[in-house]
Design a protein around this motif. Structure first.
Motif, mmCIF file in Angstrom:
data_model
loop_
_atom_site.group_PDB
_atom_site.id
_atom_site.type_symbol
_atom_site.label_atom_id
_atom_site.label_comp_id
_atom_site.label_asym_id
_atom_site.label_seq_id
_atom_site.Cartn_x
_atom_site.Cartn_y
_atom_site.Cartn_z
ATOM 1 N N TRP A 334 0.814 -1.206 0.000
ATOM 2 C CA TRP A 334 0.000 0.000 0.000
ATOM 3 C C TRP A 334 0.853 1.263 0.000
ATOM 4 O O TRP A 334 0.505 2.270 -0.625
ATOM 5 C CB TRP A 334 -0.948 0.005 1.201
ATOM 6 C CG TRP A 334 -1.991 -1.057 1.126
ATOM 7 C CD1 TRP A 334 -2.035 -2.249 1.786
ATOM 8 C CD2 TRP A 334 -3.161 -1.038 0.291
ATOM 9 N NE1 TRP A 334 -3.142 -2.970 1.434
ATOM 10 C CE2 TRP A 334 -3.856 -2.250 0.516
ATOM 11 C CE3 TRP A 334 -3.689 -0.120 -0.615
ATOM 12 C CZ2 TRP A 334 -5.044 -2.555 -0.138
ATOM 13 C CZ3 TRP A 334 -4.869 -0.419 -1.268
ATOM 14 C CH2 TRP A 334 -5.536 -1.624 -1.022
ATOM 15 N N GLU A 335 1.975 1.232 0.686
ATOM 16 C CA GLU A 335 2.845 2.415 0.736
ATOM 17 C C GLU A 335 3.393 2.755 -0.639
ATOM 18 O O GLU A 335 3.513 3.927 -1.004
ATOM 19 C CB GLU A 335 3.994 2.182 1.725
ATOM 20 C CG GLU A 335 3.587 2.229 3.182
ATOM 21 C CD GLU A 335 2.972 3.575 3.559
ATOM 22 O OE1 GLU A 335 3.555 4.612 3.183
ATOM 23 O OE2 GLU A 335 1.904 3.579 4.200
ATOM 24 N N LEU A 336 3.723 1.707 -1.420
ATOM 25 C CA LEU A 336 4.235 1.939 -2.765
ATOM 26 C C LEU A 336 3.152 2.576 -3.633
ATOM 27 O O LEU A 336 3.418 3.528 -4.386
ATOM 28 C CB LEU A 336 4.689 0.619 -3.395
ATOM 29 C CG LEU A 336 5.167 0.696 -4.856
ATOM 30 C CD1 LEU A 336 6.363 1.633 -4.969
ATOM 31 C CD2 LEU A 336 5.516 -0.691 -5.387
ATOM 32 N N ILE A 337 1.924 2.070 -3.513
ATOM 33 C CA ILE A 337 0.813 2.629 -4.280
ATOM 34 C C ILE A 337 0.563 4.085 -3.890
ATOM 35 O O ILE A 337 0.352 4.952 -4.741
ATOM 36 C CB ILE A 337 -0.460 1.785 -4.071
ATOM 37 C CG1 ILE A 337 -0.311 0.440 -4.787
ATOM 38 C CG2 ILE A 337 -1.699 2.532 -4.575
ATOM 39 C CD1 ILE A 337 -1.470 -0.499 -4.585
ATOM 40 N N ILE A 338 0.589 4.357 -2.584
ATOM 41 C CA ILE A 338 0.376 5.726 -2.101
ATOM 42 C C ILE A 338 1.427 6.670 -2.680
ATOM 43 O O ILE A 338 1.123 7.768 -3.140
ATOM 44 C CB ILE A 338 0.402 5.764 -0.559
ATOM 45 C CG1 ILE A 338 -0.866 5.106 0.006
ATOM 46 C CG2 ILE A 338 0.508 7.199 -0.055
ATOM 47 C CD1 ILE A 338 -0.849 4.939 1.506
ATOM 48 N N ARG A 339 2.691 6.234 -2.676
ATOM 49 C CA ARG A 339 3.764 7.075 -3.183
ATOM 50 C C ARG A 339 3.619 7.317 -4.688
ATOM 51 O O ARG A 339 3.843 8.430 -5.178
ATOM 52 C CB ARG A 339 5.130 6.441 -2.886
ATOM 53 C CG ARG A 339 5.532 6.517 -1.410
ATOM 54 C CD ARG A 339 7.027 6.266 -1.238
ATOM 55 N NE ARG A 339 7.416 4.944 -1.704
ATOM 56 C CZ ARG A 339 7.382 3.844 -0.965
ATOM 57 N NH1 ARG A 339 6.968 3.913 0.301
ATOM 58 N NH2 ARG A 339 7.772 2.691 -1.453
ATOM 59 N N LYS A 340 3.231 6.272 -5.422
ATOM 60 C CA LYS A 340 3.073 6.395 -6.874
ATOM 61 C C LYS A 340 1.943 7.369 -7.218
ATOM 62 O O LYS A 340 2.087 8.217 -8.095
ATOM 63 C CB LYS A 340 2.799 5.024 -7.496
ATOM 64 C CG LYS A 340 4.009 4.108 -7.496
ATOM 65 C CD LYS A 340 3.653 2.712 -7.975
ATOM 66 C CE LYS A 340 3.286 2.684 -9.439
ATOM 67 N NZ LYS A 340 3.044 1.296 -9.918
ATOM 68 N N VAL A 341 0.822 7.237 -6.521
ATOM 69 C CA VAL A 341 -0.322 8.104 -6.785
ATOM 70 C C VAL A 341 -0.012 9.542 -6.369
ATOM 71 O O VAL A 341 -0.358 10.491 -7.074
ATOM 72 C CB VAL A 341 -1.586 7.588 -6.059
ATOM 73 C CG1 VAL A 341 -2.727 8.595 -6.164
ATOM 74 C CG2 VAL A 341 -2.019 6.249 -6.642
ATOM 75 N N ALA A 342 0.652 9.690 -5.216
ATOM 76 C CA ALA A 342 1.003 11.034 -4.745
ATOM 77 C C ALA A 342 1.938 11.731 -5.732
ATOM 78 O O ALA A 342 1.794 12.933 -6.004
ATOM 79 C CB ALA A 342 1.655 10.948 -3.370
ATOM 80 N N GLU A 343 2.881 10.972 -6.287
ATOM 81 C CA GLU A 343 3.808 11.548 -7.268
ATOM 82 C C GLU A 343 3.065 11.956 -8.530
ATOM 83 O O GLU A 343 3.286 13.043 -9.067
ATOM 84 C CB GLU A 343 4.893 10.531 -7.608
ATOM 85 C CG GLU A 343 5.916 11.049 -8.616
ATOM 86 C CD GLU A 343 6.988 10.023 -8.942
ATOM 87 O OE1 GLU A 343 7.855 10.335 -9.774
ATOM 88 O OE2 GLU A 343 6.944 8.916 -8.383
ATOM 89 N N ARG A 344 2.164 11.092 -9.013
ATOM 90 C CA ARG A 344 1.416 11.386 -10.218
ATOM 91 C C ARG A 344 0.499 12.602 -10.018
ATOM 92 O O ARG A 344 0.305 13.426 -10.914
ATOM 93 C CB ARG A 344 0.593 10.175 -10.640
ATOM 94 C CG ARG A 344 -0.383 10.406 -11.768
ATOM 95 C CD ARG A 344 0.297 10.835 -13.044
ATOM 96 N NE ARG A 344 0.924 9.726 -13.736
ATOM 97 C CZ ARG A 344 1.616 9.849 -14.864
ATOM 98 N NH1 ARG A 344 1.782 11.046 -15.399
ATOM 99 N NH2 ARG A 344 2.163 8.807 -15.433
ATOM 100 N N ALA A 345 -0.062 12.727 -8.813
ATOM 101 C CA ALA A 345 -1.013 13.802 -8.525
ATOM 102 C C ALA A 345 -0.331 15.100 -8.115
ATOM 103 O O ALA A 345 -0.987 16.132 -7.970
ATOM 104 C CB ALA A 345 -1.981 13.371 -7.433
#
Length: 416
Positions: A334-345
């Motif tokens: 989940w942390e990896l997904i959060i970081r990926k989405v935060a970077e994209r957003a």
């Protein structure tokens, strides 16, 4: 600035501190300034001295906000902004004995005019002074994720954005909604999109043929740091059609009308002035769309729609990859997904994404068989939204045709 257009030095110093020392985003400080201006107007209307403000006055003002159909979380945010200002004014000597603040005057004997309570982590927004207003609205939704528009809500917004008298404005309004919903741009980012950022037709055709998205670099962002956004070929295509069609017509009209007219570099322009849309105009447009559609929220919440879809896509892709390698849904990082989405957003603070993840932590359908499931899923969602819009237009056309048919029948019968 008061009603006589005089600068109020203590408030100016407070806002300057937020920008220079606290390093808050300029857009956030502008919002706080608007809240303070509303409160200042109320005090002047009551003939009240800002240095002697009481709980009763603050509460009366907050109740007025609620009576004007503002949501509880809006009133809460305004209360926090006003109370934070008074805490700063107290600490810096602009007012005295207004607020009791831990570590500053909590050892002194006085009865504060504004009551306070300790800001508990997780319940109240972060407080620089460790306290929040004692009359702060007890809102369950104040710190939760605000309503996120659904696909049905977005369809309602498209309908509300229709301009029967000017089809070119309908195209522009729908396009603006799609940039918010499909790329997650903020208001300032959408306003500063330029014509030369949109690829030519040959590039768009190549992207569509290969099933890729365009990584568009935007410079004017909330945090001032350039970032990339993923733009689907279909959105680029519609944007290019707007630029070469309705937008070009608006530009040509103003060139003939005003000899000194200069074409704006921005994509989104006004049909009334020929100039680029301002931030205020964009906010007013979306406020009108949401109001007419009777959908709760505001323009920035369409970005939440994008974030939710992006999270769904990332989780689907991660789930499919895990299953293909013998893993399960429980093994998702989940942390990896959060970081990926935060970077994209373009989020600096990943904690703002965690609220969405909490909502979406459930079992998802399994996807497999493609190298870029996120892109495929984004394309499918965009196509579904386009289909809903087409269905709306067909339905609208049928209604108009039926009305014309009935009118024609009445005319025939009256002439017989």
């Amino acid at each position: 600035m008061d009603s006589l257009f005089h600068f109020v030095a203590p408030v100016c110093d407070y806002l300057r501190n937020l920008v220079i020392h606290e390093q808050l985003e300029t857009s956030s400080v502008k919002t706080y300034a608007q809240y303070i201006q509303l409160f200042w107007n109320y005090l002047e209307g009551e003939g009240a001295n800002y240095a002697e403000v009481t709980d009763k006055q603050l509460l009366t003002w907050l109740n007025q906000q609620r009576n004007r159909d503002n949501k509880i979380y809006v009133a809460t945010a305004r209360c926090d902004a006003i109370f934070d200002m008074y805490c700063w004014l107290e600490v810096n000597g602009y007012v005295k004995d207004i607020v009791r603040i831990p570590g500053h005057n909590d050892g002194q004997n006085f009865e504060p005019l504004l009551s306070s309570k300790r800001a508990r982590p997780g319940k109240f927004r972060p407080s620089r002074f460790g306290v929040v207003s004692g009359v702060r609205p007890r809102a369950n939704d104040a710190n939760s994720v605000q309503p996120t528009p659904t696909n049905e809500d977005l369809t309602k917004l498209y309908i509300a954005a229709d301009n029967p008298k000017n089809p070119s404005l309908t195209d522009r309004n729908h396009l603006l909604i799609d940039w918010y919903g499909q790329t997650g741009v903020r208001r300032i980012e959408a306003q500063n999109l330029t014509v030369d950022q949109i690829p030519e037709w040959s590039v768009i055709d190549d992207l569509r043929r290969d099933g890729y998205i365009c990584e568009l670099r935007i410079v004017k962002t909330k945090g001032g740091r350039p970032r990339h956004i993923g733009v689907l070929p279909s959105l680029l295509e519609r944007t290019r059609e707007w630029i070469e069609g309705p937008r070009a017509d608006i530009v040509e009209r103003f060139r003939r009308k005003i000899s000194t007219y200069k074409e704006p570099k921005e994509i989104f322009i006004s049909a009334k002035t020929g100039a680029a849309l301002t931030l205020t105009t964009m906010s007013n447009l979306f406020a009108a769309f949401f109001g007419k559609a009777k959908v709760e929220g505001h323009g920035h919440r369409i970005r939440a729609h994008y974030l939710t879809n992006l999270l769904h896509s990332e989780i689907d892709a991660a789930t499919a990859l895990l299953i293909s390698n013998g893993g399960t849904f429980k093994d998702i990082d989940w942390e990896l997904i959060i970081r990926k989405v935060a970077e994209r957003a373009g989020h600096r603070n990943v904690d703002s994404i965690r609220d969405y993840v909490t909502i979406l932590k459930k079992r998802y359908q399994r996807l497999s068989g493609h190298d870029d499931l996120v892109t495929i899923d984004q394309m499918l969602k965009a196509k579904k939204q386009e289909l809903a819009l087409v269905e709306h237009r067909i339905s609208k056309g049928k209604t108009e045709l039926e009305a014309l048919t009935k009118l024609g029948a009445k005319t025939d019968s009256s002439t017989r």
